[in-house]
Design a protein around this motif. Structure first.
Motif, PDB file in Angstrom:
ATOM      1  N   MET A   1    -175.811 -26.094  62.329  1.00  0.00           N
ATOM      2  CA  MET A   1    -177.047 -27.133  61.518  1.00  0.00           C
ATOM      3  C   MET A   1    -178.612 -26.394  61.217  1.00  0.00           C
ATOM      4  O   MET A   1    -178.502 -25.548  62.526  1.00  0.00           O
ATOM      5  CB  MET A   1    -177.190 -28.419  62.342  1.00  0.00           C
ATOM      6  N   GLY A   2    -178.517 -26.651  60.386  1.00  0.00           N
ATOM      7  CA  GLY A   2    -180.217 -26.667  60.361  1.00  0.00           C
ATOM      8  C   GLY A   2    -181.296 -27.669  59.657  1.00  0.00           C
ATOM      9  O   GLY A   2    -180.399 -28.695  58.753  1.00  0.00           O
ATOM     10  N   ASP A   3    -182.089 -27.913  60.045  1.00  0.00           N
ATOM     11  CA  ASP A   3    -183.241 -29.541  59.880  1.00  0.00           C
ATOM     12  C   ASP A   3    -183.781 -28.367  59.642  1.00  0.00           C
ATOM     13  O   ASP A   3    -185.155 -27.969  60.299  1.00  0.00           O
ATOM     14  CB  ASP A   3    -183.033 -30.124  61.098  1.00  0.00           C
ATOM     15  N   LEU A   4    -184.940 -28.955  58.117  1.00  0.00           N
ATOM     16  CA  LEU A   4    -185.817 -28.241  57.547  1.00  0.00           C
ATOM     17  C   LEU A   4    -186.904 -29.732  57.595  1.00  0.00           C
ATOM     18  O   LEU A   4    -187.054 -30.238  56.434  1.00  0.00           O
ATOM     19  CB  LEU A   4    -185.205 -27.316  56.503  1.00  0.00           C
ATOM     20  N   GLY A   5    -187.926 -28.906  58.570  1.00  0.00           N
ATOM     21  CA  GLY A   5    -189.037 -29.647  58.325  1.00  0.00           C
ATOM     22  C   GLY A   5    -190.223 -29.225  57.342  1.00  0.00           C
ATOM     23  O   GLY A   5    -189.916 -27.897  56.550  1.00  0.00           O
ATOM     24  N   GLY A   6    -190.975 -29.526  56.947  1.00  0.00           N
ATOM     25  CA  GLY A   6    -192.210 -29.313  56.641  1.00  0.00           C
ATOM     26  C   GLY A   6    -193.075 -28.118  57.038  1.00  0.00           C
ATOM     27  O   GLY A   6    -193.517 -27.414  56.597  1.00  0.00           O
ATOM     28  N   GLY A   7    -192.914 -28.714  58.538  1.00  0.00           N
ATOM     29  CA  GLY A   7    -193.492 -26.845  59.256  1.00  0.00           C
ATOM     30  C   GLY A   7    -191.841 -26.740  60.377  1.00  0.00           C
ATOM     31  O   GLY A   7    -192.819 -25.047  60.817  1.00  0.00           O
ATOM     32  N   SER A   8    -191.110 -26.752  60.182  1.00  0.00           N
ATOM     33  CA  SER A   8    -190.648 -25.764  60.903  1.00  0.00           C
ATOM     34  C   SER A   8    -189.336 -25.577  60.102  1.00  0.00           C
ATOM     35  O   SER A   8    -188.898 -26.642  59.940  1.00  0.00           O
ATOM     36  CB  SER A   8    -190.700 -26.044  62.851  1.00  0.00           C
ATOM     37  N   LEU A   9    -188.538 -24.960  60.981  1.00  0.00           N
ATOM     38  CA  LEU A   9    -186.760 -24.764  60.879  1.00  0.00           C
ATOM     39  C   LEU A   9    -186.233 -25.117  62.437  1.00  0.00           C
ATOM     40  O   LEU A   9    -186.004 -24.333  63.054  1.00  0.00           O
ATOM     41  CB  LEU A   9    -186.036 -24.529  60.290  1.00  0.00           C
ATOM     42  N   GLU A  10    -185.542 -25.848  62.649  1.00  0.00           N
ATOM     43  CA  GLU A  10    -184.496 -25.939  63.683  1.00  0.00           C
ATOM     44  C   GLU A  10    -183.097 -25.832  63.034  1.00  0.00           C
ATOM     45  O   GLU A  10    -182.428 -26.154  62.425  1.00  0.00           O
ATOM     46  CB  GLU A  10    -184.314 -27.336  64.440  1.00  0.00           C
ATOM     47  N   VAL A  11    -182.585 -24.511  63.878  1.00  0.00           N
ATOM     48  CA  VAL A  11    -181.562 -23.884  63.905  1.00  0.00           C
ATOM     49  C   VAL A  11    -180.941 -24.498  65.120  1.00  0.00           C
ATOM     50  O   VAL A  11    -180.891 -23.863  66.515  1.00  0.00           O
ATOM     51  CB  VAL A  11    -180.990 -22.436  62.646  1.00  0.00           C
ATOM     52  N   VAL A  12    -179.390 -25.137  65.281  1.00  0.00           N
ATOM     53  CA  VAL A  12    -178.548 -25.046  66.201  1.00  0.00           C
ATOM     54  C   VAL A  12    -176.838 -24.669  65.528  1.00  0.00           C
ATOM     55  O   VAL A  12    -176.392 -25.793  64.767  1.00  0.00           O
ATOM     56  CB  VAL A  12    -178.336 -26.027  66.607  1.00  0.00           C
ATOM     57  N   ALA A  13    -176.291 -24.112  66.724  1.00  0.00           N
ATOM     58  CA  ALA A  13    -174.907 -24.061  66.971  1.00  0.00           C
ATOM     59  C   ALA A  13    -173.925 -25.291  67.244  1.00  0.00           C
ATOM     60  O   ALA A  13    -175.093 -25.879  68.091  1.00  0.00           O
ATOM     61  CB  ALA A  13    -174.168 -22.798  67.957  1.00  0.00           C
ATOM     62  N   LEU A  14    -173.145 -25.717  66.278  1.00  0.00           N
ATOM     63  CA  LEU A  14    -171.813 -26.739  66.643  1.00  0.00           C
ATOM     64  C   LEU A  14    -171.131 -26.240  67.232  1.00  0.00           C
ATOM     65  O   LEU A  14    -170.057 -25.619  66.776  1.00  0.00           O
ATOM     66  CB  LEU A  14    -172.292 -28.014  66.006  1.00  0.00           C
ATOM     67  N   GLY A  15    -170.512 -27.571  67.881  1.00  0.00           N
ATOM     68  CA  GLY A  15    -169.399 -26.636  68.645  1.00  0.00           C
ATOM     69  C   GLY A  15    -169.134 -26.715  70.540  1.00  0.00           C
ATOM     70  O   GLY A  15    -170.011 -26.716  70.988  1.00  0.00           O
ATOM     71  N   GLU A  16    -167.647 -25.906  70.567  1.00  0.00           N
ATOM     72  CA  GLU A  16    -167.176 -25.478  71.769  1.00  0.00           C
ATOM     73  C   GLU A  16    -168.454 -24.346  72.443  1.00  0.00           C
ATOM     74  O   GLU A  16    -167.880 -23.774  71.650  1.00  0.00           O
ATOM     75  CB  GLU A  16    -165.883 -25.481  71.936  1.00  0.00           C
ATOM     76  N   GLY A  17    -169.217 -24.534  73.509  1.00  0.00           N
ATOM     77  CA  GLY A  17    -169.769 -23.710  73.851  1.00  0.00           C
ATOM     78  C   GLY A  17    -170.681 -23.185  73.348  1.00  0.00           C
ATOM     79  O   GLY A  17    -171.331 -22.020  72.903  1.00  0.00           O
ATOM     80  N   ALA A  18    -171.702 -23.882  71.980  1.00  0.00           N
ATOM     81  CA  ALA A  18    -172.321 -23.329  71.319  1.00  0.00           C
ATOM     82  C   ALA A  18    -173.266 -24.373  71.889  1.00  0.00           C
ATOM     83  O   ALA A  18    -175.057 -23.950  71.710  1.00  0.00           O
ATOM     84  CB  ALA A  18    -172.282 -24.253  70.281  1.00  0.00           C
ATOM     85  N   GLY A  19    -173.575 -24.233  73.207  1.00  0.00           N
ATOM     86  CA  GLY A  19    -175.273 -25.223  73.756  1.00  0.00           C
ATOM     87  C   GLY A  19    -176.678 -23.750  73.788  1.00  0.00           C
ATOM     88  O   GLY A  19    -177.422 -24.551  73.446  1.00  0.00           O
ATOM     89  N   GLU A  20    -176.332 -22.961  73.978  1.00  0.00           N
ATOM     90  CA  GLU A  20    -177.351 -21.957  74.069  1.00  0.00           C
ATOM     91  C   GLU A  20    -177.746 -21.040  72.858  1.00  0.00           C
ATOM     92  O   GLU A  20    -178.695 -20.349  73.013  1.00  0.00           O
ATOM     93  CB  GLU A  20    -176.767 -20.993  75.182  1.00  0.00           C
ATOM     94  N   ALA A  21    -176.752 -21.529  71.348  1.00  0.00           N
ATOM     95  CA  ALA A  21    -177.599 -20.646  70.089  1.00  0.00           C
ATOM     96  C   ALA A  21    -178.107 -22.084  69.727  1.00  0.00           C
ATOM     97  O   ALA A  21    -177.879 -22.883  68.583  1.00  0.00           O
ATOM     98  CB  ALA A  21    -176.306 -20.322  69.551  1.00  0.00           C
ATOM     99  N   TRP A  22    -179.520 -21.344  69.776  1.00  0.00           N
ATOM    100  CA  TRP A  22    -180.564 -22.235  68.951  1.00  0.00           C
ATOM    101  C   TRP A  22    -182.095 -21.718  68.668  1.00  0.00           C
ATOM    102  O   TRP A  22    -182.181 -20.917  69.414  1.00  0.00           O
ATOM    103  CB  TRP A  22    -180.111 -23.660  69.714  1.00  0.00           C
TER     104      TRP A  22
END
Length: 504
Positions: free
Chosen positions: A147-168
């Motif tokens: 997922m990618g959450d685009l705000g005015g000042g930043s972009l948060e990208v995070v892997a979703l699914g099994e074993g994805a917790g550390e990929a962000w």
């Protein structure tokens, strides 16, 4: 309102049951959302956003925008006043990238807390990423990819699914920040995007999964695509496009000027300035990660925050079934009979898969919510309400299936033009199943009058070329002409040539 959240101006002030609010103090906007409670699918009762531009100029000055600060303070004072007027149980103030990164962020927080009498939670980049991802997963638990959450000042990208917790990652790629750094020089903006994303090698490992897009600027791209393709349902949540469609759209928008963007149908005038940056950023992410689909989510940080407050067993429940049961409990004449009606209807579909069973159960929970409408309009009103309702957080094809089933349940004309919404979103198999389920629901209420005991002692059973309704000889409510008529209608929908009532 609980004193811990500073919203109890008088000790004897009653609170509205369960209502909670979240204020998102972002780089571009300050938004208040009031939900009807801390529950699996909270319904927004109030939603107001003010474009304060706190993060405008931050890249060069390292300071929050002075005009934005004053507007934000005035807005926050109003929002807290609204919260008191609405008698919220709690109100949480969350600040993100601009406040987190600005050198005068702490003094702004201190001023807000003094003015409003409430604590401000300044989220770290890791917290913002995690909560945004949790918001997406709360609405789409089966999401796999990133997922990618685009705000005015930043972009948060995070892997979703099994074993994805550390990929962000949290990246300084919000449109306001990009424009502060590069002005209108799109070549320079592209270089900044490329440089930041080049360090996210893990994105390339997610090829052919889905990219879940969150944020107002990206939702604006979805609206443009809906208008261009004449899509039948204007609901952003759950809308998707394939990779090639998204590349074509973002390539077009990233090169358009303000005048051209203003002339496009579906473009909010307030988004014109940031749209090219948002399109360039999405395009580069797609080029790197090569997702199979881009799926738009209306759920993000605020919903993730609410979801995070729930007990684990509530968090893990199905959002469709939770929302449908909640809605049925509130509005059906006889309470929520979804489980009993589903047990009675589902044997009609012995070859159903897990998805079909889930959709049928959702429709059963909602099978009596249209009773308040005039009989001539029930079918149409219920169909449109399901297609458009905020109470449901579901995919578009799920809306189409449940809406069509309830349209059939209320006796709607299956050849009516209004059903074009559903025909474009469902397979022929799902259309037939929805129509048959609706007729089964119609029979269930005619037979039982809302008494679950009648459903428990009767049964529908397809036998060779005949649909049989079995009723005990001593049943409290004997069969009649209307039962025969609706049983015959159901048999027709199931492609069964005969129907019969057997009493024993």
């Amino acid at each position: 309102m609980t004193a811990s959240h500073g919203l109890a101006p008088e000790p004897d002030l009653d609170t509205a049951p369960g209502r909670v609010g979240v204020v998102d103090i972002g780089s571009n906007s300050v938004r208040l959302v009031v939900f009807d409670g801390l529950k699996r699918v909270p319904v927004p009762l109030f939603n107001e956003k003010i474009l304060c531009g706190l993060g405008r100029g931050l890249e060069g000055s390292d300071q929050l925008n002075p005009e934005g600060v004053q507007l934000a303070l005035n807005t926050l004072r109003r929002f807290v006043g609204l919260a008191r007027a609405m008698k919220l149980q709690r109100l949480d103030l969350l600040a993100t990238a601009a406040v987190r990164d600005a050198s005068n962020g702490p003094s702004f927080v201190q001023e807000v807390e003094s003015l409003c009498g409430l604590p401000v939670r300044v989220l770290t980049g890791a917290e913002e990423s995690r909560l945004s991802a949790e918001g997406v997963l709360s609405g789409q638990p089966s999401a796999r990819g990133f997922m990618g959450d685009l705000g005015g000042g930043s972009l948060e990208v995070v892997a979703l699914g099994e074993g994805a917790g550390e990929a962000w990652a949290t990246l300084p790629l919000g449109p306001l920040r990009l424009m502060d750094a590069a002005g209108d020089d799109r070549a320079k903006i592209q270089a900044l995007i490329n440089r930041q994303l080049s360090g996210q090698a893990w994105l390339s490992e997610l090829e052919e999964r889905d990219f879940y897009a969150v944020g107002g600027a990206w939702r604006a791209l979805a609206r443009i695509h809906m208008e261009q393709t004449h899509y039948p349902l204007h609901m952003i949540h759950g809308y998707s496009m394939d990779r090639e469609e998204a590349l074509e759209l973002t390539g077009l928008v990233s090169h358009l000027g303000k005048r051209s963007l203003a002339s496009m149908t579906g473009v909010n005038k307030r988004r014109i300035e940031t749209l090219p940056c948002a399109a360039m950023l999405m395009r580069r992410i797609i080029e790197l990660a090569r997702p199979k689909r881009i799926v738009f989510s209306a759920y993000g940080l605020r919903e993730g925050w609410v979801h995070n407050q729930l007990e684990p067993e509530v968090r893990d429940s199905d959002p469709l079934l939770s929302a449908a049961a909640d809605w049925g409990t509130r509005e059906a004449r006889f309470g929520d009979l979804g489980g009993q009606i589903a047990a009675w209807c589902l044997p009609l579909f012995p070859e159903r898969d897990e998805e079909a069973e889930r959709l049928c159960l959702g429709a059963c929970h909602l099978s009596d919510v249209g009773w308040r409408y005039h009989p001539d309009y029930r079918a149409e009103h219920v169909l449109l309400r399901v297609l458009r309702a905020q109470e449901l957080c579901i995919e578009h094809f799920e809306r189409a299936f449940i809406g069509r089933a309830l349209y059939s349940r209320y006796g709607g004309n299956r050849n009516a033009s209004i059903l074009h919404y559903t025909r474009q979103l469902l397979s022929e198999e799902r259309v037939r199943m929805a129509d048959a389920l609706g007729r089964a629901l119609r029979l269930a209420y005619t037979l039982s009058g809302g008494d679950p005991q009648m459903l428990e002692v009767t049964a529908l059973k397809p036998e060779e070329d005949c649909l049989v309704l079995k009723i005990p000889a001593d049943a409290a409510v004997p069969p009649g002409q209307m039962i025969e008529k609706r049983l015959s209608s159901l048999a027709s929908a199931l492609k069964i040539s005969r129907s019969d009532i057997q009493q024993a």
